[in-house]
Design an enzyme around this catalytic site. Structure first.
Site, mmCIF file in Angstrom:
data_model
loop_
_atom_site.group_PDB
_atom_site.id
_atom_site.type_symbol
_atom_site.label_atom_id
_atom_site.label_comp_id
_atom_site.label_asym_id
_atom_site.label_seq_id
_atom_site.Cartn_x
_atom_site.Cartn_y
_atom_site.Cartn_z
ATOM 1 N N TRP A 265 0.913 -1.272 0.029
ATOM 2 C CA TRP A 265 0.055 -0.058 0.017
ATOM 3 C C TRP A 265 0.760 1.240 -0.162
ATOM 4 O O TRP A 265 0.457 2.228 -0.693
ATOM 5 C CB TRP A 265 -0.904 -0.039 1.166
ATOM 6 C CG TRP A 265 -2.009 -1.198 1.049
ATOM 7 C CD1 TRP A 265 -1.923 -2.325 1.797
ATOM 8 C CD2 TRP A 265 -2.770 -1.476 -0.183
ATOM 9 N NE1 TRP A 265 -2.917 -3.209 1.538
ATOM 10 C CE2 TRP A 265 -3.224 -2.645 0.443
ATOM 11 C CE3 TRP A 265 -3.273 -1.010 -1.081
ATOM 12 C CZ2 TRP A 265 -4.287 -3.454 -0.435
ATOM 13 C CZ3 TRP A 265 -4.241 -1.533 -1.943
ATOM 14 C CH2 TRP A 265 -4.676 -2.784 -1.603
ATOM 15 N N ASP B 169 -1.217 6.823 6.547
ATOM 16 C CA ASP B 169 -2.587 5.819 6.021
ATOM 17 C C ASP B 169 -2.816 4.985 7.093
ATOM 18 O O ASP B 169 -1.939 4.171 7.456
ATOM 19 C CB ASP B 169 -2.131 5.112 4.767
ATOM 20 C CG ASP B 169 -3.045 4.155 4.397
ATOM 21 O OD1 ASP B 169 -4.216 3.835 4.982
ATOM 22 O OD2 ASP B 169 -2.832 3.398 3.356
ATOM 23 N N LYS C 165 -12.636 -1.712 7.730
ATOM 24 C CA LYS C 165 -11.871 -2.447 8.705
ATOM 25 C C LYS C 165 -12.538 -1.918 10.253
ATOM 26 O O LYS C 165 -13.561 -2.550 10.509
ATOM 27 C CB LYS C 165 -10.594 -2.243 8.761
ATOM 28 C CG LYS C 165 -9.996 -2.925 7.574
ATOM 29 C CD LYS C 165 -8.851 -2.165 6.702
ATOM 30 C CE LYS C 165 -8.171 -2.486 5.610
ATOM 31 N NZ LYS C 165 -8.309 -3.529 4.766
HETATM 32 N N1 PMP Z 1 -3.923 1.075 2.776
HETATM 33 C C1 PMP Z 1 -4.080 0.257 3.437
HETATM 34 C C2 PMP Z 1 -3.105 -0.011 4.610
HETATM 35 C C3 PMP Z 1 -4.869 -0.867 3.204
HETATM 36 O O1 PMP Z 1 -4.745 -2.059 3.838
HETATM 37 C C4 PMP Z 1 -5.634 -0.871 1.899
HETATM 38 C C5 PMP Z 1 -6.701 -1.983 1.584
HETATM 39 N N2 PMP Z 1 -6.701 -3.045 2.418
HETATM 40 C C6 PMP Z 1 -5.698 0.274 1.229
HETATM 41 C C7 PMP Z 1 -4.743 1.284 1.600
HETATM 42 C C8 PMP Z 1 -6.451 0.291 -0.062
HETATM 43 O O2 PMP Z 1 -7.885 0.548 0.476
HETATM 44 P P1 PMP Z 1 -8.970 0.673 -0.542
HETATM 45 O O3 PMP Z 1 -9.406 -0.631 -1.282
HETATM 46 O O4 PMP Z 1 -10.333 1.272 0.397
HETATM 47 O O5 PMP Z 1 -8.798 1.604 -1.766
#
Ligand code: PMP
Length: 355
Positions: A101, A168, A192
């Site tokens: 991520w 994030d 989450k």
């Molecule tokens: N950042 C983190 C730490 C994640 O765990 C995730 C998805 N699991 C994301 C970003 C991406 O999130 P989204 O699918 O809502 O775009």
């Protein structure tokens, strides 16, 4: 639903009461005789929901009255990978790379300016958190990912810098006490610990905005969303409502400090069993282990089949590792009970007698 032990990494388990209240609101939202799915996002009923959710999202982190604004927007956490540099990047930003991520966030920021990767754990397959991160240089902001959902690592210290700090927190916001007030922008997909999928929470200190001279498309402009009280366009009405229900539930549990105690117990129990048994091992460095996502693998391939079978027999679901890394991952978000963790540790102990 209660007998199933659901360790999904996201969209994840929510408290039973949230499901019940959300289900009721689909049929009759707060005695209006209308469904939550069919009321205007500008109705006074929904505006009250949104405002309470915005207020509670700040209060639960101790960030009310401190110059922060909360927004519930669409596009997932991935949208913020782009929205953050659009709003904050003038020339150069520093990023910490601790996994998939973070890497995605870096790629998006590179579209808009220079990215300096000031620390990375890529050399050991993102199995640890780089330590003593200090950014002295003048950068527009510093970005890190507090919990690495896929690799099961978590920050316990924050990077030191005078630049605005962006985090994030998709997979550990509201799970623990943290230096929230040292962060200038926090974002998280809701799916989450906040609520259901389809909305993300952005908490931003207003004073860091408005510095870039870039023309920002309206939908990407935090100041535009703030000016419109998080109602620039049609909100994800139902998802915002589930967020509110879940945040109210968290408040009833005693808030973040209280849920952290429960989360600590759950994680300690599972890691203890993983460490005790010689046929299974955790994949993250011990001191950086995530309390939200416990990543593990069996030493021998054939044990996977036995574990899978025992999981089916014991109604343990959604425990496979992310498709990019394999192995297993138990996500222990706020609504996952200690009983579910015990069901999992019982299965692991049972394997000892079968191998
Ligand atoms: N950042 C983190 C730490 C994640 O765990 C995730 C998805 N699991 C994301 C970003 C991406 O999130 P989204 O699918 O809502 O775009």
């Amino acid at each position: 639903m209660k007998d199933i032990h659901n360790f999904c990494a996201g969209p994840s388990l929510l408290p039973q009461t949230v499901y019940e209240q959300a289900a009721h609101a689909i049929l009759n939202f707060e005695n209006t005789g209308m469904s939550i799915l069919s009321i205007s996002h500008r109705s006074k009923e929904f505006v009250a929901v949104l405002e309470e959710a915005r207020q509670l999202s700040l209060a639960l982190l101790g960030l009310d009255q401190k110059g922060y604004v909360a927004l519930f927007l669409q596009g997932g956490a991935s949208m913020e990978f782009l929205r953050v540099p659009y709003n904050l990047m003038q020339q150069k930003a520093a990023y910490v790379n601790t996994g998939t991520w973070s890497s995605k966030a870096i790629e998006q920021a590179q579209l808009l300016g220079e990215v300096q990767v000031v620390a990375s754990s890529e050399d050991r397959n993102f199995s640890y958190i780089p330590k003593n991160i200090r950014v002295e240089e003048a950068v527009d902001y510093v970005h890190f990912t507090s919990n690495n959902t896929i690799y099961g690592t978590q920050f316990y210290d924050i990077p030191q810098t005078k630049a605005p700090l962006v985090c994030d927190m998709s997979s550990d916001i509201y799970s623990r006490e943290f230096a929230y007030d040292q962060l200038d922008l926090i974002y998280a997909g809701a799916q989450k610990n906040i609520g259901s999928a389809g909305v993300s929470l952005i908490i931003v200190k207003e004073e860091i905005l408005g510095k870039t001279k870039r023309v920002i498309p309206q939908l990407l402009d935090y100041q535009e969303h703030i000016a419109k009280d998080s109602l620039y366009h049609t909100a994800n009405v139902f998802a915002v409502y589930t967020c509110l229900l879940n945040l109210r539930w968290l408040k009833q549990q005693g808030g973040v400090a209280a849920i952290e105690q429960v989360n600590n117990k759950k994680a300690a129990l599972l890691y203890q069993v993983i460490d005790e048994l010689d046929f299974v091992s955790g994949t993250a460095a011990k001191e950086d282990r995530s309390k939200m996502n416990v990543a593990f693998r069996f030493k021998e391939e054939q044990m996977n089949r036995l574990f899978d079978q025992l999981c089916v027999e014991n109604q343990i679901v959604n425990i496979k590792g992310h498709r990019s890394v394999g192995g297993y991952r138990a996500s222990l978000y706020n609504a996952v009970s200690l009983e579910s963790v015990e069901a999992l540790t019982t299965v692991l102990h049972q394997m000892k007698t079968l191998v």
